[in-house]
Design an enzyme around this catalytic site. Structure first.
Site, PDB file in Angstrom:
ATOM      1  N   HIS A  38       0.821  -1.204   0.000  1.00 12.38           N
ATOM      2  CA  HIS A  38       0.000   0.000   0.000  1.00 12.38           C
ATOM      3  C   HIS A  38       0.860   1.261   0.000  1.00 12.38           C
ATOM      4  CE1 HIS A  38      -2.952   2.758   2.289  1.00 12.38           C
ATOM      5  NE2 HIS A  38      -3.490   2.543   1.100  1.00 12.38           N
ATOM      6  N   HIS A  80      -0.943  10.725  -2.016  1.00 13.58           N
ATOM      7  CA  HIS A  80      -2.263  10.300  -1.550  1.00 13.58           C
ATOM      8  C   HIS A  80      -3.213  11.466  -1.307  1.00 13.58           C
ATOM      9  CE1 HIS A  80      -5.275   9.253   1.549  1.00 13.58           C
ATOM     10  NE2 HIS A  80      -5.389   8.153   0.832  1.00 13.58           N
TER      11      HIS A  80
END
Length: 289
Positions: A38, A80
């Site tokens: 991730h 992100h």
């Protein structure tokens, strides 16, 4: 109507009660879920940086997830958040530019930022990579990419632009499309757009749609990728009942699983992939094939 279609229709009609039915098969793919790093191996290196890609490769992890945003001058960068505050020193370099949104900074300005010191002094000087730089590093390691289009409502046309970059970098050839690339988003419209523009690309929807809505998603998404706290064995089985746009059962990649017990539980539910900040922990917790 074949058996899987009957099962899917029954599940949709019965709603919650159908989720208690046993799965007809444990998993749509292999017996062991795929492990996906991730934002790279983000428990060990600053997220979405080249260092996190390198760490995933060092751990032997083939799949890496990342997030794509767009700069003021139209460059795709891997980050992100839709602002730069949390993971860079943007407040120090540009104190008068609050709220420090990615879309308000040029690629050259973002390239000046330190994206590593917030994580550890050992990573001071790490940069926010462009999508091209990120993919080049992954290609060096022969890795596979789970690319998330972030906040597409902020960046009109980002789907077409992302596909263009992927094409320019050689990631839309037969080999990459078959085994090394998935594009996902929390936006169903964005996933649908990617599928419409390039039907050969494997796609994933991030979220937990109701069982009744799964047929609609199966028209344009190959995966349903929910948070691990929102799933059950019945839900995963219900997803697997449906056939995606490429003629295969829908898959489930669940996120973000960071400990051994949660990884084993997700595997018992029958998920096809586990997205994790700690890919070595999850890998080592899973049973061998």
């Amino acid at each position: 109507m074949h058996a899987r279609a009957v099962a899917a229709t029954t599940t949709a009609l019965l709603g919650t009660a159908a989720l208690l039915l046993p799965a007809p098969h444990a998993r749509a793919g292999s017996d062991r879920p795929t492990v996906i790093a991730h934002r790279g191996a983000s428990a060990y290196a600053p997220e979405n940086t080249l260092a996190a890609v390198d760490k995933a490769a060092e751990l032997g992890i083939a799949w890496v997830e990342n997030d794509v945003q767009r700069t003021k001058d139209g460059e795709l960068v891997v980050l992100h958040d839709d602002n730069l505050k949390r993971t860079t020193d943007v407040e120090e370099l540009f104190p008068g530019r609050a709220p420090w949104k990615v879309k308000d900074f040029t690629a050259a300005e973002i390239a000046r930022l330190d994206a590593g010191s917030w994580f550890s002094p050992a990573y001071a000087g790490a940069r926010v990579p462009t999508l091209e730089q990120f993919m080049d590093r992954m290609e060096l390691h022969h890795q596979k990419l789970l690319l998330e289009i972030k906040n597409p409502d902020l960046y009109p046309g980002i789907e077409q632009q992302t596909l263009k970059v992927l094409a320019n970098e050689g990631w839309l050839d037969r080999s990459h499309l078959a085994r090394r690339l998935i594009v996902q988003s929390f936006s169903a419209d964005s996933v649908r757009t990617v599928h419409k523009l390039k039907p050969a690309v494997k796609t994933g929807f991030l979220g937990t749609p109701s069982v009744a809505d799964l047929p609609r998603y199966a028209a344009f998404a190959d995966q349903i990728n929910p948070s691990h706290g929102s799933i059950s064995m019945g839900y995963v089985a219900s997803v697997h009942y449906y056939t995606g746009p490429h003629g295969r059962p829908l898959e489930v990649f669940t996120w973000t699983v960071n400990d051994a017990d949660a990884a084993r539980l997700a595997a018992d539910y029958g998920v096809d992939g586990i997205i994790t900040n700690s890919p070595d922990v999850v890998r080592d917790a899973l049973p061998d094939d």
